[in-house]
Design an enzyme around this catalytic site. Sequence first.
Site: not given
Length: 550
Positions: A205, A232, A235, A370, A380, A407-408
Amino acid sequence: MNSLVSPLLSFHRSFILFLNLLSLFITFSNCHIPTTLEGPFLPVTVPFDPSLRGDTVDLPDTDPRVLRQVVGFEPEQISLSLSTTHDSVWISWITGEYQIGYNIKPLDPKTVSSVVLYGTSKFELVNVAKGQSLIYNQLYPFEGLQNYTSGIIHHVRLTGLEPSTLYYYRCGDPSLHAMSDIYYFRTMPISGPKSYPGRIAIVGDLGLTYNTTTTISHMTSNEPDLVLLLGDVTYANLYLTNGTGSNCYSCSFPQTPIHETYQPRWDYWGRFMQNLVSRVPIMVVEGNHEIEKQAGDKTFVAYSSRFAFPSEESGSPSTFYYSFNAGGIHFIMLGAYINYEKPGEQYKWLERDLANVDRSVTPWLVATWHPPWYSSYKAHYREAECMRVEVEDLLYSYGVDIVFNGHVHAYERSNRVYNYKLDPCGPVYITIGDGGNREKMSIPFADEPGHCPDPSTTPDPYMGGFCATNFTFGPAAGKFCWDRQPDYSAFRESSFGYGIFEVKNETWALWTWYRNQDSYKKVGDQIYIVRQPDICPVRQRMYSDCVASF
């Protein structure tokens, strides 16, 4: 007598937690690094530091680090990625300028060749490799939305390389006098139980914010030999096609006819990252921010076009899942946003890939995708439960050692776990989606009062149906969330950062997590992850034995 039991148990647990925190302090003070052999550990939560920048700001398009520095068809956004084995790498770059507007005219990839000159001496680039090129479009069939067409994207595969060897290279088109400067990279060591890369950087991310720049600066200072990016990437889908952005797309732009993107953010990201990934290979797996739906229901087009993947070399028909070796480590990169069910193509590929792993050659087996299965944050929470239900048994049966997820937007390390139960043969799950992206940092935990999500809100529409129901066993039986930090969660903290994975031998590996707010050498979390093949038997290699028997 019974009236005393509950307070005594509460006091006992608090006292044990105090001892665990004290042990953690002493561990880092005395430089004793814990090992998974000492686990499972009592859960530890490091309180959130409100002075941190939980909200982040993207680099503007005027920042010198994202501006185009080349002219004509000179290469830019140069990057490396690995093939399946040490003797091959991919080199990628872009030539020509992207276009964005209402009347775009795509460039012709045939007008520029894809050539790499390389060798073991910067003064004698005697080897030549040629590859393929492409462009991609991001099109929106709605009035007022701008379309995008990329520069020419080149992918060239180098083969026949020696292990652990420094190579120099230039890329571009010699016939146009459009060649890059000379760059260099070092190949992976040969696969074997005593052969490993020095440092592997793990990040998720990432985005392109000022926090991202800190992450990459610290990571570069730790001199990684390989980078894994767990989805990710840029963005770009937090922007409208006119370049207007937001930390929350659905909050700021609820009326758009389609989820727009601003594709030049991909070009900005490629320019910013070139300094690192032109000499250190980067392996990427897709996240939800790469979906980027456009005309004709096409998705993941930028992701699949811009990076080179060893899909074909690893027997995968897809850019969404593949595998590769880095010394004595076999990495499996899985796709969470396409079909992962047992009858599906990805699951069958995963079965074949796992069956072909020879643990006497690559003792370490690491999987990444992910969205995490084991995360205790509210964000999530249990979103990927359907994937866990389908795939966890297979990974466990083959003895996967570690799983990395993003993801988190925070950090969490698990105890060894399988099916929500502590298990000495289960993988260690590490969530490291804290690379620095524009969206907010994940702070609330699902086990905090008032923060347990409604089960109906947890499924991701791109990840299958509804699978997350109340627990049927353990301390959380009958509930959707624990009422305290789960036993499987060993350590969690909301901070931006990244990790370094260092395999020492066929059974010991050092994992270190670094916070952005610290110096690049200061440790946020550290543990030796120890394999125990003697007590955790795994399925043996099958396919090569079958071939040999004919």
